[in-house]
Design a protein around this motif. Structure first.
Motif, PDB file in Angstrom:
ATOM      1  N   GLY A   1       0.818  -1.213   0.000  1.00  0.00           N
ATOM      2  CA  GLY A   1       0.000   0.000   0.000  1.00  0.00           C
ATOM      3  C   GLY A   1       0.850   1.259   0.000  1.00  0.00           C
ATOM      4  N   PHE A   2       1.910   1.266   0.791  1.00  0.00           N
ATOM      5  CA  PHE A   2       2.821   2.415   0.817  1.00  0.00           C
ATOM      6  C   PHE A   2       3.534   2.581  -0.528  1.00  0.00           C
ATOM      7  CE2 PHE A   2       3.077   1.783   5.608  1.00  0.00           C
ATOM      8  CZ  PHE A   2       2.259   2.883   5.869  1.00  0.00           C
TER       9      PHE A   2
ATOM     10  N   PHE B   1       3.553   5.821  -3.060  1.00  0.00           N
ATOM     11  CA  PHE B   1       4.799   6.407  -3.589  1.00  0.00           C
ATOM     12  C   PHE B   1       4.740   6.513  -5.105  1.00  0.00           C
ATOM     13  CE2 PHE B   1       9.104   5.875  -5.292  1.00  0.00           C
ATOM     14  CZ  PHE B   1       9.734   6.957  -4.704  1.00  0.00           C
ATOM     15  N   VAL B   2       4.268   5.458  -5.759  1.00  0.00           N
ATOM     16  CA  VAL B   2       4.211   5.436  -7.230  1.00  0.00           C
ATOM     17  C   VAL B   2       3.212   6.450  -7.755  1.00  0.00           C
ATOM     18  CG1 VAL B   2       3.546   4.030  -9.223  1.00  0.00           C
ATOM     19  CG2 VAL B   2       5.000   3.052  -7.439  1.00  0.00           C
TER      20      VAL B   2
ATOM     21  N   ASN C   1      -0.936  11.258  -1.319  1.00  0.00           N
ATOM     22  CA  ASN C   1      -0.532  11.348   0.089  1.00  0.00           C
ATOM     23  C   ASN C   1      -1.782  11.397   0.956  1.00  0.00           C
ATOM     24  OD1 ASN C   1       0.342  12.233   2.684  1.00  0.00           O
ATOM     25  ND2 ASN C   1       2.231  13.006   1.742  1.00  0.00           N
ATOM     26  N   SER C   2      -2.092  10.282   1.598  1.00  0.00           N
ATOM     27  CA  SER C   2      -3.304  10.200   2.413  1.00  0.00           C
ATOM     28  C   SER C   2      -3.236  11.148   3.609  1.00  0.00           C
ATOM     29  CB  SER C   2      -3.525   8.765   2.898  1.00  0.00           C
ATOM     30  OG  SER C   2      -2.409   8.303   3.635  1.00  0.00           O
TER      31      SER C   2
ATOM     32  N   LEU D   1      -5.687   7.256  -9.551  1.00  0.00           N
ATOM     33  CA  LEU D   1      -4.775   6.152  -9.855  1.00  0.00           C
ATOM     34  C   LEU D   1      -4.542   5.300  -8.613  1.00  0.00           C
ATOM     35  CD1 LEU D   1      -2.911   4.675 -11.798  1.00  0.00           C
ATOM     36  CD2 LEU D   1      -1.106   6.327 -11.226  1.00  0.00           C
ATOM     37  N   TYR D   2      -4.412   5.972  -7.470  1.00  0.00           N
ATOM     38  CA  TYR D   2      -4.223   5.249  -6.204  1.00  0.00           C
ATOM     39  C   TYR D   2      -5.407   4.330  -5.923  1.00  0.00           C
ATOM     40  CZ  TYR D   2      -4.082   4.398  -1.184  1.00  0.00           C
ATOM     41  OH  TYR D   2      -4.095   3.798   0.051  1.00  0.00           O
ATOM     42  N   LEU D   3      -6.611   4.836  -6.166  1.00  0.00           N
ATOM     43  CA  LEU D   3      -7.816   4.050  -5.927  1.00  0.00           C
ATOM     44  C   LEU D   3      -7.844   2.816  -6.821  1.00  0.00           C
ATOM     45  CD1 LEU D   3     -10.334   4.329  -4.099  1.00  0.00           C
ATOM     46  CD2 LEU D   3     -11.531   5.278  -6.079  1.00  0.00           C
TER      47      LEU D   3
END
Length: 245
Positions: free
Chosen positions: A47-48, A52-53, A57-58, A85-87
């Motif tokens: 997840g981290f 990063f990719v 930033n949550s 994208l993170y989702l």
């Protein structure tokens, strides 16, 4: 497809009531919690890496929400850099780590049958019935997401129908649709117990956040143990499965 050799071993089986199931889950988890922690650490590291990719930033997003002073009417998640994208990648991660849940259930059964546990057992879901585990994870994820978008409470009432899916996929080598159908039918006939096990197991799983944030690493996997205990209660203790290398 991988071949398995099954053999009987001694092991405990809970009664068909919520209290007995949760008590059984506690007894099982005391013996395998380190493997559950490893599974959670793997998930968190991944997840981290995704954060990063994607550049999302949550922590920064939480600060922005805090600065909004409770007025979120103008706040848009989609405008947060990297969020979309993170989702997407997080959803993919959720599917890809599903075999780890199956591996933990496999380890619990080994502990229950007093069989020797190897670290590699945690990854057996990537060898046994892998495709169906992924498909089931996608289907159950969609069902859970739809329930969550309606409100949190519908999710609580829907999740009991999914409770037996992963154990059935592992111990019965079933297809994703067979696992979903069988889990639904058994839960439908015993809904009160399944709901009780879901609620209590869920509260214990999220207790790590309430008591000490990082403690979620230790408590979150408890729900997988509940799945195993429910399987034992309603379908009997599964035969230990020995993977042929």
């Amino acid at each position: 497809m991988s071949e398995f050799n099954e053999f009987d071993q001694q092991g405990s089986v809970p009664n068909k009531d919520t209290g007995s199931i949760i008590s059984h889950s506690f007894e099982m988890y005391k013996g395998v919690f380190l493997y559950g922690i490893v599974a959670m650490v793997i998930y968190m590291i991944a997840g981290f890496a995704i954060q990063f990719v994607t550049g999302f930033n949550s922590a920064s997003m939480m600060e922005e929400m805090k600065d909004a002073g409770g007025d979120y009417s103008s706040f848009s998640y989609w405008n947060v850099p990297g969020f979309s994208l993170y989702l997407s990648l997080s959803g993919l991660l959720g599917v890809l780590v599903a075999p780890l849940y199956v591996g933990l259930i496999y380890i619990v059964n080994k502990y229950n049958t007093k069989s020797q546990i190897d670290f590699a057992d945690l990854f057996i879901g990537y060898k046994q019935n892998f495709v169906n585990i992924l498909i089931y994870s996608i289907i159950s994820g969609i069902i859970s997401s739809v329930a969550m978008t309606l409100c949190f409470f519908p999710f609580i009432f829907v999740y009991p129908f999914l409770l037996l899916g992963y154990p059935i996929l592992l111990f019965e080598n079933a297809s994703a649709t067979e696992a979903l159908g069988k889990s639904f039918n058994i839960a439908k006939e015993n809904y009160g117990t399944f709901l009780g096990a879901t609620v209590v197991g869920g509260l214990i799983s999220i207790a790590g956040v309430v008591l000490c944030g990082i403690g979620i690493i230790a408590t979150a996997p408890f729900m997988m143990i509940v799945m195993y205990s429910v399987y034992c209660a309603f379908l009997g203790k599964p035969r230990q499965i020995e993977f042929k290398k």
